[in-house]
Design an enzyme around this catalytic site. Sequence first.
Site, short mmCIF file in Angstrom:
data_model
loop_
_atom_site.label_atom_id
_atom_site.label_comp_id
_atom_site.label_asym_id
_atom_site.label_seq_id
_atom_site.Cartn_x
_atom_site.Cartn_y
_atom_site.Cartn_z
N HIS A 1 0.87 -1.19 0.00
CA HIS A 1 0.00 0.00 0.00
C HIS A 1 0.91 1.24 0.00
O HIS A 1 1.96 1.23 0.64
CB HIS A 1 -0.84 0.08 1.29
N CYS B 1 -2.27 2.76 9.07
CA CYS B 1 -3.30 1.78 8.67
C CYS B 1 -4.49 1.80 9.62
O CYS B 1 -5.61 1.50 9.21
CB CYS B 1 -2.71 0.37 8.65
N1 ARG Z 1 -3.87 -7.14 6.50
C1 ARG Z 1 -4.26 -5.93 5.87
C2 ARG Z 1 -4.21 -6.10 4.37
O1 ARG Z 1 -3.31 -6.72 3.88
C3 ARG Z 1 -3.39 -4.81 6.30
C4 ARG Z 1 -3.82 -3.49 5.76
C5 ARG Z 1 -2.93 -2.39 6.20
N2 ARG Z 1 -3.48 -1.13 5.90
C6 ARG Z 1 -2.85 -0.13 5.30
N3 ARG Z 1 -3.44 1.04 5.23
N4 ARG Z 1 -1.68 -0.31 4.75
O2 ARG Z 1 -5.07 -5.63 3.65
#
Ligand code: ARG
Length: 286
Positions: A185, A279
Amino acid sequence: PAPRAEAVLAPEGLPAALPPRRATPRRYAMCRPDHFAVRYAINPWMHPGDPVDRDLAVAQWEALRQTYLDLGHVVEVVPGLPEQPDMVFAANGGVVLGGRALGARFAHVERAAEGPAFAAWLRARGVPVHEPEHVGEGEGDFLVVGDRLLAGTGFRTAPAAHEEAARVLDAEVVPLRLVDPRYYHLDTALAVLADDDVAYVRGAFDPDALATLERLYPHALVVGEQDAGVLGLNAVSDGLHVVLPAAATRMAADLAARGYVPVPVDLSELLKGGGSVKCCTLELRG
Ligand code: ARG
């Protein structure tokens, strides 16, 4: 006690070229990790066999929430769904700008139900939500920097969602391609520090994206693998205080040298899901 959001850091002892950093009060949405678990792996940080201490995750999350409150910000809590273990990562639930929202459409079926849940919560608060046509994971891949929306793609959010965001949120969108699966991300690879200042790790981006970042932010803080590799860039700034993972010690020192106030927090249990401070934090703007 931590300084209040109205605090202004005196530029004493800093190079004259550094602008004074100013905090502005923020409104955040967070989702308590009451149902947090690592039952599937959709990023390289997740190892479903490894134990997760949910009570510790909740305690660390509560400490993050209290940190925001101590800084003078408002935190609203979104109720989590029992069958959605990743819902604590509220940043992925949408992008809220100018009082309206682009909802989320998740890339993985495991998180699909979160999109409508966050949208319903926002609508109940009076925020109109555009139901997205394309895969887009909210503030995970869309970061607001001043009037600009930096938009990640490569692992989750589709390029077509960038155009959708520009239209729905009426903002300039700058696409950036991510290439390292650990930084899946944009908010794991780049931190927004102020309306005109960011920090990022070079290895996360393709050559075009790097050229774009160098052009737009020639004085950006470039963070090394040691800090980025503990998700140090998954940080939240109010313009002065930068709340970041405690393990990112060099980044904290670099931020202090640039006139910011680093506020380290330990979210080690949530790191097992592949997320940290940012996150867990969806900003509600306007
Ligand atoms: N386990 C989640 C996923 O892989 C973690 C998300 C993390 N969020 C972020 N904004 N990077 O989707």
